[in-house]
Scaffold this motif. Structure first.
Motif, mmCIF file in Angstrom:
data_model
loop_
_atom_site.group_PDB
_atom_site.id
_atom_site.type_symbol
_atom_site.label_atom_id
_atom_site.label_comp_id
_atom_site.label_asym_id
_atom_site.label_seq_id
_atom_site.Cartn_x
_atom_site.Cartn_y
_atom_site.Cartn_z
ATOM 1 N N VAL A 90 -6.220 -1.639 -19.301
ATOM 2 C CA VAL A 90 -5.141 -0.746 -18.868
ATOM 3 C C VAL A 90 -5.102 -0.689 -17.339
ATOM 4 O O VAL A 90 -6.149 -0.476 -16.701
ATOM 5 N N PRO A 91 -3.928 -0.874 -16.718
ATOM 6 C CA PRO A 91 -3.840 -0.792 -15.250
ATOM 7 C C PRO A 91 -4.222 0.603 -14.759
ATOM 8 O O PRO A 91 -4.077 1.597 -15.472
ATOM 9 N N ASP A 92 -4.711 0.674 -13.537
ATOM 10 C CA ASP A 92 -5.079 1.939 -12.927
ATOM 11 C C ASP A 92 -3.838 2.800 -12.698
ATOM 12 O O ASP A 92 -2.704 2.286 -12.630
ATOM 13 N N TRP A 93 -4.024 4.102 -12.533
ATOM 14 C CA TRP A 93 -2.896 5.020 -12.353
ATOM 15 C C TRP A 93 -2.089 4.723 -11.093
ATOM 16 O O TRP A 93 -0.930 5.145 -10.973
ATOM 17 N N HIS A 94 -2.654 3.981 -10.149
ATOM 18 C CA HIS A 94 -1.913 3.631 -8.938
ATOM 19 C C HIS A 94 -0.673 2.803 -9.247
ATOM 20 O O HIS A 94 0.245 2.721 -8.424
ATOM 21 N N ALA A 95 -0.631 2.185 -10.437
ATOM 22 C CA ALA A 95 0.532 1.392 -10.830
ATOM 23 C C ALA A 95 1.810 2.231 -10.886
ATOM 24 O O ALA A 95 2.918 1.690 -10.817
ATOM 25 N N LEU A 96 1.659 3.550 -10.987
ATOM 26 C CA LEU A 96 2.827 4.427 -11.035
ATOM 27 C C LEU A 96 3.625 4.399 -9.727
ATOM 28 O O LEU A 96 4.777 4.823 -9.690
ATOM 29 N N PHE A 97 3.017 3.906 -8.655
ATOM 30 C CA PHE A 97 3.716 3.814 -7.376
ATOM 31 C C PHE A 97 4.644 2.594 -7.309
ATOM 32 O O PHE A 97 5.387 2.458 -6.333
ATOM 33 N N LEU A 98 4.611 1.728 -8.318
ATOM 34 C CA LEU A 98 5.385 0.486 -8.241
ATOM 35 C C LEU A 98 6.886 0.714 -8.023
ATOM 36 O O LEU A 98 7.489 0.013 -7.198
ATOM 37 N N PRO A 99 7.542 1.659 -8.727
ATOM 38 C CA PRO A 99 8.977 1.865 -8.464
ATOM 39 C C PRO A 99 9.264 2.214 -7.008
ATOM 40 O O PRO A 99 10.288 1.792 -6.450
ATOM 41 N N LEU A 100 8.368 2.984 -6.380
ATOM 42 C CA LEU A 100 8.543 3.343 -4.974
ATOM 43 C C LEU A 100 8.499 2.112 -4.072
ATOM 44 O O LEU A 100 9.099 2.102 -2.994
ATOM 45 N N ILE A 101 7.831 1.064 -4.530
ATOM 46 C CA ILE A 101 7.692 -0.161 -3.749
ATOM 47 C C ILE A 101 8.839 -1.123 -4.017
ATOM 48 O O ILE A 101 9.360 -1.767 -3.101
ATOM 49 N N LEU A 117 9.881 -10.136 1.859
ATOM 50 C CA LEU A 117 9.153 -10.112 0.593
ATOM 51 C C LEU A 117 7.665 -9.843 0.768
ATOM 52 O O LEU A 117 7.001 -9.365 -0.158
ATOM 53 N N THR A 118 7.137 -10.156 1.935
ATOM 54 C CA THR A 118 5.681 -10.081 2.139
ATOM 55 C C THR A 118 5.138 -8.686 1.876
ATOM 56 O O THR A 118 4.169 -8.510 1.113
ATOM 57 N N PHE A 119 5.713 -7.690 2.509
ATOM 58 C CA PHE A 119 5.209 -6.328 2.374
ATOM 59 C C PHE A 119 5.277 -5.867 0.919
ATOM 60 O O PHE A 119 4.328 -5.244 0.408
ATOM 61 N N VAL A 120 6.367 -6.172 0.239
ATOM 62 C CA VAL A 120 6.535 -5.727 -1.148
ATOM 63 C C VAL A 120 5.509 -6.405 -2.056
ATOM 64 O O VAL A 120 4.902 -5.758 -2.921
ATOM 65 N N GLU A 174 2.559 -7.651 -1.196
ATOM 66 C CA GLU A 174 1.223 -7.133 -0.886
ATOM 67 C C GLU A 174 1.017 -5.737 -1.463
ATOM 68 O O GLU A 174 -0.048 -5.427 -2.018
ATOM 69 N N GLN A 175 2.027 -4.885 -1.351
ATOM 70 C CA GLN A 175 1.890 -3.523 -1.851
ATOM 71 C C GLN A 175 1.917 -3.474 -3.377
ATOM 72 O O GLN A 175 1.212 -2.661 -3.992
ATOM 73 N N ALA A 176 2.709 -4.337 -3.993
ATOM 74 C CA ALA A 176 2.746 -4.386 -5.464
ATOM 75 C C ALA A 176 1.384 -4.802 -6.007
ATOM 76 O O ALA A 176 0.894 -4.238 -6.997
ATOM 77 N N ARG A 177 0.758 -5.778 -5.366
ATOM 78 C CA ARG A 177 -0.578 -6.193 -5.795
ATOM 79 C C ARG A 177 -1.604 -5.092 -5.537
ATOM 80 O O ARG A 177 -2.542 -4.909 -6.329
ATOM 81 N N ALA A 178 -1.427 -4.359 -4.456
ATOM 82 C CA ALA A 178 -2.374 -3.294 -4.129
ATOM 83 C C ALA A 178 -2.412 -2.239 -5.231
ATOM 84 O O ALA A 178 -3.490 -1.796 -5.637
ATOM 85 N N VAL A 179 -1.247 -1.828 -5.714
ATOM 86 C CA VAL A 179 -1.209 -0.748 -6.707
ATOM 87 C C VAL A 179 -1.450 -1.254 -8.127
ATOM 88 O O VAL A 179 -2.009 -0.533 -8.963
ATOM 89 N N LEU A 180 -1.028 -2.487 -8.425
ATOM 90 C CA LEU A 180 -1.140 -2.986 -9.791
ATOM 91 C C LEU A 180 -2.493 -3.618 -10.080
ATOM 92 O O LEU A 180 -3.001 -3.517 -11.207
ATOM 93 N N ILE A 181 -3.071 -4.293 -9.083
ATOM 94 C CA ILE A 181 -4.281 -5.080 -9.328
ATOM 95 C C ILE A 181 -5.511 -4.493 -8.641
ATOM 96 O O ILE A 181 -6.573 -4.339 -9.251
ATOM 97 N N TRP A 182 -5.366 -4.152 -7.359
ATOM 98 C CA TRP A 182 -6.536 -3.699 -6.609
ATOM 99 C C TRP A 182 -6.782 -2.201 -6.746
ATOM 100 O O TRP A 182 -7.765 -1.686 -6.197
ATOM 101 N N ALA A 183 -5.892 -1.471 -7.449
ATOM 102 C CA ALA A 183 -6.053 -0.022 -7.658
ATOM 103 C C ALA A 183 -6.176 0.725 -6.338
ATOM 104 O O ALA A 183 -7.049 1.576 -6.158
ATOM 105 N N GLN A 184 -5.276 0.410 -5.404
ATOM 106 C CA GLN A 184 -5.271 1.039 -4.087
ATOM 107 C C GLN A 184 -4.007 1.872 -3.901
ATOM 108 O O GLN A 184 -2.991 1.628 -4.541
ATOM 109 N N MET A 185 -4.083 2.841 -2.999
ATOM 110 C CA MET A 185 -2.898 3.587 -2.607
ATOM 111 C C MET A 185 -1.983 2.681 -1.786
ATOM 112 O O MET A 185 -2.459 1.849 -1.011
#
Length: 276
Positions: free
Chosen positions: A152-163, A225-228, A230-241
């Motif tokens: 199960v992905p970490d709860w940080h994945a909920l930030f994806l729509p914001l990204i 595209l770069t920032f999006v 990087e941030q999508a991977r941060a919240v979906l995979i690395w469990a980061q803010m």
């Protein structure tokens, strides 16, 4: 209505018009999605098959043939490489689908252009909506793959729509510009396909940005595209803010491009009928 009359460029007018046309937009998005697969045996199933096929091919080429690794840790599996790679592909696919479709929107919809009561500004919205639909399907494929292989992905994945949403707004703004310019210059369609192909390799889709020489970082970060990615991977995979300060800047730029694109379209639309 006079087809050569000036059209409002206010955001209030735009939002009110989109709300009034919401049912028409919904029907046209549905027709756009279904029409793409009309007559095929799999139908909408291609929206699932296509990302899976592309993911398999790219994973084979880069992780097996080229023996590429992301470098997150030693012993990194091909599955993790595929999971990381897929996120970049999804973001690039959203942007490229909108751009490649937008350049020929006006020539491809001559009947709508000549109907002076038709809200032409919704055509890029329809293309964007169809691209968002395919992006959601790809994200569903990614999620199922992640659930089976990782968990199960970490709860940080909920930030994806914001990204993702500011990229949608930025893409829509660019779509209005391309639709306006493409009405007069048919070479725009060929140009956008080249640009989106180049962006695939100038974005951190197949490699981490840390692998790029520091002197080239400003060039890579200038890519929308770069920032999006990087941030999508941060919240979906690395469990980061997510980078909230960076998101604030990106949202601001996206809204400016969104409005500027609409202004460009509204200023240009009076001449669409004359060039078709």
């Amino acid at each position: 209505m006079n087809p050569h009359a000036r059209h409002s460029i206010s955001l209030t007018y735009l939002l009110a018009g989109l709300w009034r046309s919401r049912q028409l937009i919904g029907r046209m998005i549905r027709s756009e999605v279904i029409g793409r697969y009309k007559g095929s045996a799999l139908g909408l199933g291609w929206s699932l098959v296509h990302p899976l096929l592309m993911l398999s091919v790219y994973t084979f080429v880069f992780s097996i043939a080229f023996k590429a690794r992301w470098g997150t840790h030693e012993g990194e599996s091909k599955v993790m490489f595929a999971i990381i790679l897929f996120i970049g592909m999804i973001v690039h696919g959203l942007f490229s689908e909108i751009l490649n479709r937008s350049a020929t929107l006006i020539p491809d919809n001559v009947n709508y252009v000549k109907k002076v009561v038709f809200p032409l500004e919704i055509l890029p919205v329809v293309v964007t909506g169809a691209a968002v639909f395919h992006t959601l399907i790809s994200l569903l494929v990614w999620l199922l793959f992640y659930l089976v292989c990782v968990g199960v992905p970490d709860w940080h994945a909920l930030f994806l729509p914001l990204i993702i949403f500011p990229l949608v707004l930025l893409s829509l703004g660019v779509s209005w510009v391309l639709a306006a310019v493409g009405a007069s210059f048919r070479d725009v369609g060929q140009t956008t396909s080249i640009i989106t192909a180049i962006l695939l390799f100038l974005s951190p889709v197949f490699y981490p940005i840390e692998n790029i020489p520091q002197a080239l970082h400003p060039l890579i970060m200038a890519n929308p595209l770069t920032f999006v990615i990087e941030q999508a991977r941060a919240v979906l995979i690395w469990a980061q803010m997510p980078d909230l300060a960076g998101l604030l800047v990106y949202w601001t730029l996206a809204l400016l491009v969104f409005w500027a694109g609409f202004v460009c379209f509204q200023k240009s639309r009076t001449g669409f009928a004359d060039v078709l």
